[in-house]
Design an enzyme around this catalytic site. Structure first.
Site, PDB file in Angstrom:
ATOM      1  N   TYR A 167      -2.563   0.050  10.795  1.00  0.00           N
ATOM      2  CA  TYR A 167      -3.024  -0.388   9.454  1.00  0.00           C
ATOM      3  C   TYR A 167      -1.620  -0.020   8.569  1.00  0.00           C
ATOM      4  CZ  TYR A 167      -4.098  -0.997   4.651  1.00  0.00           C
ATOM      5  OH  TYR A 167      -4.028  -1.365   3.315  1.00  0.00           O
ATOM      6  N   SER A 227       0.831  -1.245   0.114  1.00  0.00           N
ATOM      7  CA  SER A 227       0.058  -0.087   0.145  1.00  0.00           C
ATOM      8  C   SER A 227       0.923   1.362   0.045  1.00  0.00           C
ATOM      9  CB  SER A 227      -0.859  -0.034   1.350  1.00  0.00           C
ATOM     10  OG  SER A 227      -1.628   1.405   1.408  1.00  0.00           O
TER      11      SER A 227
END
Length: 223
Positions: free
Chosen positions: A147, A135
């Site tokens: 995250y 990501s």
């Protein structure tokens, strides 16, 4: 001989789009996710080139069994796309929920490790490719984001695994997208990256000649 790609998190979003794109490009696809109904529908759409293998990829025994079934069914494994992942409802550290962290870390980190551990012996036989969903959040510092920290792990692990696989002719690629229009977000994001954009990047990485390894593909929305 038709090559085989195993995909985790295959029932929707990026995983589903990649399964369809890979099949269109002549690959067999082994589909892993918890949602049996969605996997069966997807496999039915793709046809004989697809095999639905419902399982929880955080369960090592279930994951190992699913990979073994894929290898037995298709005769081998040429690539893996470790795509399964999740976020949390409560971002940040102080107000975060440790139970959410626990589940996310098991999926975003440990399931990737479990998948690699189980698949690498098969990929070694075919000098195959391991692709993992990272990501933009794993390349940037984001305020208090656990995250993001899990994706930083993925970023580092992918580079380390690429060096290990290089010793025997294998390859590892991390895909690091910005915002993608998937169920990860509560509202649709039609102007952002689409799952097919990521799927096409995976297919590109898998299509490299033996002399080339694409270590990272970083995609951003164009708006």
């Amino acid at each position: 001989m038709t090559k085989t790609l195993l995909i985790t998190g295959a029932s929707s979003g990026i995983g589903e789009a990649t399964a369809r794109a890979a099949a269109e490009n002549g690959w067999n696809v082994a589909l892993l996710a918890r949602s049996e109904d969605k996997l069966n529908t997807l496999a039915g759409d793709i046809g004989d080139a697809a095999l639905a293998l419902p399982c929880d990829v955080t369960d090592r025994d279930a994951l190992n069994a699913a990979i073994a079934k894929a290898v037995d069914h298709f005769g081998g494994l040429d690539a893996v796309f470790a795509n399964a992942g999740k976020g949390v409802d409560n971002p940040g550290v102080e107000k975060g929920d440790p139970e959410e962290w626990h589940d996310m870390i098991h999926l975003n980190i440990l399931a990737v490790l479990y998948t690699a551990h189980a698949a690498i012996p098969h990929l070694r036989k075919t000098k195959g490719t391991f692709v993992v969903t990272g990501s933009k959040a794993g390349r940037d510092h984001m305020q208090g984001s656990i995250y993001s920290a899990t994706k930083w792990f993925v970023q580092g692990f992918a580079g380390n695994l690429a060096e290990e696989m290089r010793e025997w002719g294998g390859r590892c690629t991390v895909i690091t997208p910005g915002m993608v229009d998937t169920a990860f977000f509560d509202e649709a994001k039609p102007t952002k990256l689409q799952p097919r954009d990521i799927a096409d990047a995976v297919v590109f990485a898998l299509g490299q000649r033996d002399t080339s390894c694409v270590r990272e593909i970083h995609l951003m929305p164009n708006d």
